[in-house]
Every structure is written in structure tokens, then in C-alpha cells.
Design a protein around this motif. Sequence first.
Motif, short mmCIF file in Angstrom:
data_model
loop_
_atom_site.label_atom_id
_atom_site.label_comp_id
_atom_site.label_asym_id
_atom_site.label_seq_id
_atom_site.Cartn_x
_atom_site.Cartn_y
_atom_site.Cartn_z
N ILE A 112 -3.35 14.63 -0.90
CA ILE A 112 -4.59 14.42 -1.64
C ILE A 112 -5.64 14.08 -0.59
CG2 ILE A 112 -5.74 13.03 -3.41
CD1 ILE A 112 -2.90 12.37 -4.45
N TRP A 113 -6.44 15.07 -0.26
CA TRP A 113 -7.36 14.88 0.86
C TRP A 113 -8.52 13.97 0.51
CZ3 TRP A 113 -5.16 15.89 5.10
CH2 TRP A 113 -4.31 16.97 5.25
N SER A 114 -8.93 13.98 -0.74
CA SER A 114 -10.17 13.33 -1.13
C SER A 114 -10.23 11.86 -0.72
CB SER A 114 -10.32 13.42 -2.65
OG SER A 114 -11.56 12.90 -3.02
N PRO A 115 -11.11 11.50 0.19
CA PRO A 115 -11.24 10.09 0.59
C PRO A 115 -12.12 9.33 -0.40
CG PRO A 115 -12.64 11.44 1.97
CD PRO A 115 -11.99 12.37 0.97
N TYR A 116 -11.58 9.03 -1.56
CA TYR A 116 -12.41 8.51 -2.65
C TYR A 116 -12.70 7.03 -2.56
CZ TYR A 116 -7.64 7.99 -4.38
OH TYR A 116 -6.31 7.71 -4.49
N ASP A 128 -16.26 18.28 -3.82
CA ASP A 128 -15.38 17.20 -4.25
C ASP A 128 -16.22 15.98 -4.62
OD1 ASP A 128 -13.49 15.30 -4.66
OD2 ASP A 128 -12.43 15.61 -2.77
N TRP A 147 1.21 4.29 -2.95
CA TRP A 147 1.00 5.73 -2.77
C TRP A 147 2.23 6.52 -3.23
CZ3 TRP A 147 -3.22 8.22 -2.65
CH2 TRP A 147 -4.36 7.66 -2.09
N ILE A 176 -14.70 19.28 3.31
CA ILE A 176 -14.96 18.63 2.02
C ILE A 176 -16.44 18.27 1.92
CG2 ILE A 176 -14.49 16.58 0.62
CD1 ILE A 176 -11.69 16.49 1.85
N GLY A 178 -7.43 6.34 2.06
CA GLY A 178 -6.50 7.24 1.38
C GLY A 178 -5.63 8.00 2.37
N ASN A 179 -5.34 9.25 2.04
CA ASN A 179 -4.47 10.05 2.90
C ASN A 179 -5.06 10.32 4.27
OD1 ASN A 179 -2.63 10.29 0.86
ND2 ASN A 179 -2.37 12.49 1.12
N LEU A 180 -6.37 10.12 4.39
CA LEU A 180 -7.02 10.38 5.68
C LEU A 180 -7.13 9.12 6.53
CD1 LEU A 180 -9.91 12.68 4.40
CD2 LEU A 180 -7.73 13.35 5.36
N LEU A 232 -0.46 30.90 -8.97
CA LEU A 232 -0.52 29.60 -9.64
C LEU A 232 -1.25 29.65 -10.98
CD1 LEU A 232 -1.32 27.27 -6.59
CD2 LEU A 232 0.87 27.58 -7.75
N PRO A 244 3.00 24.42 -11.85
CA PRO A 244 4.07 24.91 -10.98
C PRO A 244 4.08 24.31 -9.58
CG PRO A 244 2.33 26.53 -11.10
CD PRO A 244 1.91 25.40 -11.99
N THR A 257 -4.20 27.07 -12.54
CA THR A 257 -4.36 25.90 -11.65
C THR A 257 -4.85 26.29 -10.26
OG1 THR A 257 -2.08 26.03 -10.91
CG2 THR A 257 -2.52 24.67 -12.85
N ASP A 263 -5.76 20.25 9.60
CA ASP A 263 -5.24 20.62 8.28
C ASP A 263 -6.23 20.31 7.16
OD1 ASP A 263 -2.86 21.40 9.39
OD2 ASP A 263 -2.02 19.39 9.29
N VAL A 264 -7.04 19.28 7.35
CA VAL A 264 -7.93 18.86 6.28
C VAL A 264 -8.96 19.96 5.99
CG1 VAL A 264 -9.51 17.71 7.90
CG2 VAL A 264 -9.44 16.98 5.53
N GLY A 272 -15.37 13.47 -6.10
CA GLY A 272 -14.61 12.23 -5.96
C GLY A 272 -14.54 11.73 -4.54
N SER A 273 -14.94 12.57 -3.60
CA SER A 273 -14.91 12.15 -2.21
C SER A 273 -16.19 11.41 -1.88
CB SER A 273 -14.78 13.39 -1.30
OG SER A 273 -14.95 13.01 0.04
N VAL A 313 -16.27 15.67 4.82
CA VAL A 313 -15.22 15.65 5.84
C VAL A 313 -15.17 17.02 6.52
CG1 VAL A 313 -12.76 15.32 6.31
CG2 VAL A 313 -13.88 13.97 4.53
N ARG A 331 0.82 -1.21 0.00
CA ARG A 331 0.00 0.00 0.00
C ARG A 331 0.86 1.27 0.00
NH1 ARG A 331 -5.09 1.50 1.77
NH2 ARG A 331 -5.22 3.50 2.83
#
Lengths: 72, 141
Positions: free
Chosen positions: A45-49, B43, A19, B111, B74-76, B16, A36, B19, B107-108, B45-46, B50, A15
Amino acid sequence: MSLAELLPKLQELNRSDKWHTVHFLIAELSQEEGIPFAHGATYPIWSPYDSYEAAATLMKVLHEEGPSYESG
Amino acid sequence: MSQAKRFAFTTIDPSLGDTSFRPMLSVRLARRDQSVVADGLLDSGSMVNVMPYRLGLALGASWEQQQVVVHLAGNLANLEARALLVSATVEPFAPVLQAFAWTKSTDVPLILGQVNFFQAFDVCFFRSELAFEIRSKQVAQ
């Protein structure tokens, strides 16, 4: 190495390495497309998809506690 | 079904360039007698909504009293999260009940995800116009 040869090897990664691969590819693509981002920086990538379990838990809470929340 | 309301994308960091735009939505969150206005990231995709820790506290929620544990991915995945129900109002629509994965993280971002923001609202993105439209599935009272 072709993509067809590479994909089975990627599936064998653990896993954490998967990542790291995702982050590496995002950095590569960002650089190629002139986005940039700082080289070597980490961007969360916060999205808990893939949070199927979390989604099911929240749906259960909505069904069980939602009616009393709205009437209370 | 309500009429659609159009919103502009938000610039996070002008340096930026193209973007830097995000579909951020101002939403009033309310729980019991507490309320707070926050910008949420739309989001699609979430899988879940959150909420960062500070917002739950601002709404008077107690971590110990929210006993339903939510396991994020994922990251969470390494963050503790609890289920928290709040009323959410997006002007000019009627308030809707929303369930959030309230995390210990500060920090999150806030969402707005599939469960259950996208169940309550239809959202259409027009990225080339730097705009999005929202339509409530609830008929206003």
C-alpha cells in the motif's frame, strides 16, 4: 468476541502487528468479495496517508524555494 | 478557475476485470532543461506527492544536492526521501510548481497527492463512468 472487545486489544498491538492485521483484513475481505488477489501474497500500500511531517516539510520547501524556482 | 478536462481511467491488468482500473494521469515533469512525461497515480489519500528514484535522475536531480530530508509514513516509512521541486504540466493547463518526496525506491509509483497536486487542481472522480475530471485552480496565462 465482539468488535467493542476487540478494538482495545488491537490498540495494544505494536506498529508492525497493526500492519499485519491490516494486511490480514484486506486479504480476508478480498477473498470474501471475490477480488482476485492471490492467497498469501503481499500487496504494498504505497499511499503515505499519515505523512503529516512530510507534508509540512514539502510545504515549507514550496514557500521558501518556490518563488526563486519560478523566477529563475 | 479553468474549465474541467475529462480523462479516462487506465486499465492496469485486464485479467483483473473491474478491479484493474486506476486514475492515472499523464503529466510532463520539468526541472531546469530536463523534462520527462510520466503517468502519475491520482491518490487523494496520499498526503504528499511521491516520485520514484529513476524519475528524479531523469530530471537531472542529484540526491546529494537535495538536502531537505522528507520523513514518509506507512509502507514508505523505511525509504529515504528528499524534497524535490519540479514544474508539472497537465495538458491543457498551465504548468504548476510541484513539491515531491523523491524516494530512493524504484518500485514506488509516481503518486500525485494532497501536497501539493490536489492544492493546484480540483479532481472529481466518476468511478461508475471510469472517468475523472480535473480543473486547474490557476487561470491560464
